[in-house]
Write a protein that holds these residues in place. Structure first.
Motif, PDB file in Angstrom:
ATOM      1  N   TYR A 222      -1.571  -2.499  -6.076  1.00 48.72           N
ATOM      2  CA  TYR A 222      -0.182  -2.470  -5.613  1.00 48.72           C
ATOM      3  C   TYR A 222       0.302  -3.865  -5.204  1.00 48.72           C
TER       4      TYR A 222
ATOM      5  N   ASN B 224      -0.252   3.151   3.291  1.00 45.62           N
ATOM      6  CA  ASN B 224       0.997   3.361   2.559  1.00 45.62           C
ATOM      7  C   ASN B 224       2.049   2.323   2.949  1.00 45.62           C
TER       8      ASN B 224
ATOM      9  N   THR C 120       3.865  -1.214   0.480  1.00 45.19           N
ATOM     10  CA  THR C 120       5.283  -1.427   0.180  1.00 45.19           C
ATOM     11  C   THR C 120       5.584  -2.884  -0.138  1.00 45.19           C
TER      12      THR C 120
END
Length: 172
Positions: free
Chosen positions: A167, A118, A122
């Motif tokens: 991501y 996680n 970012t």
């Protein structure tokens, strides 16, 4: 502490008498300042030791400290869902571990690995790494029985490459 003076096992949980909400400033070590031993205070840190009713993290800490039970925890249920999701993702592996304490320890490791992932997702980490080759995320687990940190040997570059398929925020 357990009656024999040893730290409580994972199954015994924790039941500290104090809740410390402090600044995340590294120069302010809660246990040293208060003179408390590990396990005597439930500790939450954030920037400026804020307690805002819109901050799910601090509100969850307060509710957990007040409840300290594995039952329905109201506000904590959505927070704990993240840990339950880690269990769901690794259900077969975890269910194959017969010993309850070993299963719990493996869940802790898998949760740390997921939280590292996680962090790597970012934009701030991806952009900084693209520019500076820093930071590199590591995952460690504290061993309650031996007092040692276990390095989970997170392969930062491999995880970064994997998460950037979905991501990729390095150019954001």
């Amino acid at each position: 502490m357990s009656p024999d003076g040893s730290p409580p096992s994972a199954e015994e949980g924790q039941s500290p008498e104090y809740l410390w909400i402090g600044c995340s400033d590294s120069r302010i070590p809660a246990e040293q300042i208060t003179g408390l031993e590990p396990g005597e205070a439930f500790i939450h840190r954030n920037i400026a030791n804020l307690v805002c009713n819109t901050d799910l993290n601090v509100m969850s800490v307060i509710n957990y400290a007040a409840a300290m039970t594995p039952k329905d925890l109201g506000l904590l249920n959505p927070w704990l869902r993240n840990i339950r999701d880690v269990y769901r993702l690794h259900e077969k592996e975890l269910d194959a571990v017969a010993d309850q304490e070993q299963r719990y320890n493996r869940l802790v490791e898998l949760n740390v690995e997921e939280q590292c992932r996680n962090i790597i997702k970012t934009a701030a980490v991806q952009q900084s790494y693209a520019k500076n080759q820093f930071p590199i995320v590591h995952g460690w687990v504290f061993g309650f029985h031996d007092g040692l940190l276990k390095d989970l040997k997170i392969d930062f570059q491999a995880v970064l490459n994997d998460v950037q398929k979905i991501y990729n925020l390095a150019d954001a």
